[in-house]
Write a protein that holds these residues in place. Structure first.
Motif, PDB file in Angstrom:
ATOM      1  N   LYS A  77      36.371 152.225 -27.801  1.00 41.09           N
ATOM      2  CA  LYS A  77      36.558 151.094 -27.193  1.00 41.09           C
ATOM      3  C   LYS A  77      37.967 150.735 -27.105  1.00 41.09           C
ATOM      4  O   LYS A  77      38.518 150.031 -26.124  1.00 41.09           O
ATOM      5  N   ALA A  78      38.943 151.219 -27.977  1.00 37.30           N
ATOM      6  CA  ALA A  78      40.258 150.960 -27.876  1.00 37.30           C
ATOM      7  C   ALA A  78      40.758 151.586 -26.493  1.00 37.30           C
ATOM      8  O   ALA A  78      41.847 150.865 -25.904  1.00 37.30           O
ATOM      9  N   TYR A  79      40.470 152.585 -26.173  1.00 39.82           N
ATOM     10  CA  TYR A  79      41.032 153.347 -24.981  1.00 39.82           C
ATOM     11  C   TYR A  79      40.226 152.428 -23.565  1.00 39.82           C
ATOM     12  O   TYR A  79      41.132 152.244 -22.695  1.00 39.82           O
ATOM     13  N   PHE A  80      39.084 151.988 -23.795  1.00 37.35           N
ATOM     14  CA  PHE A  80      38.481 151.292 -22.865  1.00 37.35           C
ATOM     15  C   PHE A  80      39.253 150.125 -22.431  1.00 37.35           C
ATOM     16  O   PHE A  80      39.427 149.787 -21.550  1.00 37.35           O
ATOM     17  N   ILE A  81      39.621 149.090 -23.670  1.00 39.57           N
ATOM     18  CA  ILE A  81      40.275 148.197 -23.301  1.00 39.57           C
ATOM     19  C   ILE A  81      41.800 148.324 -22.962  1.00 39.57           C
ATOM     20  O   ILE A  81      42.242 147.537 -21.884  1.00 39.57           O
ATOM     21  N   LEU A  82      42.302 149.238 -23.282  1.00 42.06           N
ATOM     22  CA  LEU A  82      43.519 149.696 -22.679  1.00 42.06           C
ATOM     23  C   LEU A  82      43.535 149.917 -21.115  1.00 42.06           C
ATOM     24  O   LEU A  82      44.323 149.612 -20.588  1.00 42.06           O
ATOM     25  N   ASP A  83      42.418 150.625 -20.967  1.00 39.82           N
ATOM     26  CA  ASP A  83      42.275 151.195 -19.594  1.00 39.82           C
ATOM     27  C   ASP A  83      41.934 149.904 -18.530  1.00 39.82           C
ATOM     28  O   ASP A  83      42.221 149.986 -17.393  1.00 39.82           O
ATOM     29  N   GLU A  84      41.289 148.951 -19.220  1.00 43.12           N
ATOM     30  CA  GLU A  84      41.005 147.613 -18.263  1.00 43.12           C
ATOM     31  C   GLU A  84      42.326 146.773 -18.329  1.00 43.12           C
ATOM     32  O   GLU A  84      42.564 146.336 -17.408  1.00 43.12           O
ATOM     33  N   LEU A  85      43.236 146.981 -19.225  1.00 40.73           N
ATOM     34  CA  LEU A  85      44.440 146.234 -18.813  1.00 40.73           C
ATOM     35  C   LEU A  85      45.515 146.939 -18.211  1.00 40.73           C
ATOM     36  O   LEU A  85      46.255 146.133 -17.393  1.00 40.73           O
ATOM     37  N   VAL A  86      45.698 148.232 -18.533  1.00 42.73           N
ATOM     38  CA  VAL A  86      46.630 148.955 -17.885  1.00 42.73           C
ATOM     39  C   VAL A  86      46.310 149.949 -17.025  1.00 42.73           C
ATOM     40  O   VAL A  86      45.561 151.182 -17.535  1.00 42.73           O
ATOM     41  N   ILE A  87      46.439 150.193 -15.967  1.00 49.08           N
ATOM     42  CA  ILE A  87      46.241 151.135 -15.056  1.00 49.08           C
ATOM     43  C   ILE A  87      47.460 151.959 -14.348  1.00 49.08           C
ATOM     44  O   ILE A  87      48.362 151.520 -13.761  1.00 49.08           O
ATOM     45  N   ALA A  88      47.520 153.410 -14.608  1.00 52.15           N
ATOM     46  CA  ALA A  88      48.656 154.034 -13.992  1.00 52.15           C
ATOM     47  C   ALA A  88      49.994 153.656 -14.584  1.00 52.15           C
ATOM     48  O   ALA A  88      50.989 153.396 -14.012  1.00 52.15           O
ATOM     49  N   GLY A  89      49.980 152.909 -15.690  1.00 47.20           N
ATOM     50  CA  GLY A  89      51.208 152.439 -16.283  1.00 47.20           C
ATOM     51  C   GLY A  89      51.533 151.154 -15.956  1.00 47.20           C
ATOM     52  O   GLY A  89      52.560 150.611 -16.244  1.00 47.20           O
ATOM     53  N   GLN A  90      50.932 150.511 -15.075  1.00 49.40           N
ATOM     54  CA  GLN A  90      50.966 148.901 -14.631  1.00 49.40           C
ATOM     55  C   GLN A  90      49.929 147.858 -15.235  1.00 49.40           C
ATOM     56  O   GLN A  90      48.758 148.283 -15.233  1.00 49.40           O
ATOM     57  N   LEU A  91      50.385 146.803 -15.539  1.00 51.42           N
ATOM     58  CA  LEU A  91      49.469 145.877 -16.014  1.00 51.42           C
ATOM     59  C   LEU A  91      48.375 145.377 -15.096  1.00 51.42           C
ATOM     60  O   LEU A  91      49.088 144.908 -13.621  1.00 51.42           O
ATOM     61  N   GLN A  92      47.269 145.248 -15.427  1.00 50.13           N
ATOM     62  CA  GLN A  92      46.339 145.217 -14.107  1.00 50.13           C
ATOM     63  C   GLN A  92      45.546 143.773 -14.665  1.00 50.13           C
ATOM     64  O   GLN A  92      45.244 143.132 -13.419  1.00 50.13           O
ATOM     65  N   GLU A  93      45.450 143.562 -15.756  1.00 54.89           N
ATOM     66  CA  GLU A  93      44.542 142.192 -15.900  1.00 54.89           C
ATOM     67  C   GLU A  93      45.245 141.602 -17.017  1.00 54.89           C
ATOM     68  O   GLU A  93      45.522 142.304 -18.038  1.00 54.89           O
ATOM     69  N   THR A  94      45.419 140.297 -16.675  1.00 48.70           N
ATOM     70  CA  THR A  94      46.188 139.435 -17.709  1.00 48.70           C
ATOM     71  C   THR A  94      45.000 138.479 -18.330  1.00 48.70           C
ATOM     72  O   THR A  94      45.380 137.978 -19.282  1.00 48.70           O
ATOM     73  N   SER A  95      43.919 138.525 -17.983  1.00 44.39           N
ATOM     74  CA  SER A  95      42.809 137.752 -18.672  1.00 44.39           C
ATOM     75  C   SER A  95      42.050 138.409 -19.897  1.00 44.39           C
ATOM     76  O   SER A  95      41.533 139.279 -19.744  1.00 44.39           O
TER      77      SER A  95
END
Length: 162
Positions: free
Chosen positions: A115-133
């Motif tokens: 789950k910690a990895y899933f949350i991180l993958d939802e936030l950051v993709i390829a080293g870039q912040l993707q989701e701010t919500s």
């Protein structure tokens, strides 16, 4: 010219130096990864004990870290990148973990590392912040939980029908 900001590595390390999560956004060989983790982990732990700032210049990179309870959240970026923005991404990740787990602790990360990895993958993709919500990320996690439960229920029904 566009501003290119990229996280190269995110680590969660406890006060004893054990890695609880490692997400690499640049390819490294296994041996090199272990060396980097060891160097960064010891640098961060020493630095925090001395009560110094949360930024360390390391080789041609910048280590940005913040301690929350017993865990150090560490990000490695280029030296020219904005360290305060990186610190804000770390804080955003911690707040999202808190929102999902309800006051996250090291044991939550250990027993629910996926789950910690899933949350991180939802936030950051390829080293870039993707989701701010945070709300959208937590909704995506709950949706995944529902799919997992439906999958478990479906398997149980299949076994009973045989």
């Amino acid at each position: 010219r566009r501003f290119q900001w990229m996280i190269e590595l995110i680590l969660l390390v406890n006060r004893q130096g054990k890695v609880r999560l490692a997400k690499w956004y640049k390819p490294y060989k296994r041996k090199e990864k272990l060396r980097i983790i060891r160097e960064i982990g010891t640098s961060v732990i020493k630095r925090e004990k001395q009560k110094l700032c949360n930024f360390i210049e390391w080789k041609d990179k910048l280590i940005v870290f913040k301690r929350y309870a017993s865990l150090f959240f560490v990000a490695v970026v280029e030296r020219k990148d904005n360290e305060l923005l990186t610190l804000e991404v770390i804080h955003h990740y911690v707040e999202t973990l808190d929102g999902y787990f309800g006051n996250v602790c090291e044991l939550d990360i250990i027993f629910n590392f996926h789950k910690a990895y899933f949350i991180l993958d939802e936030l950051v993709i390829a080293g870039q912040l993707q989701e701010t919500s945070k709300r959208k990320v937590i909704q995506a996690c709950h949706a995944q939980d529902l799919l997992m439960e439906e999958g478990k229920d479906g398997k149980k029904d299949d076994k009973n029908s045989i």
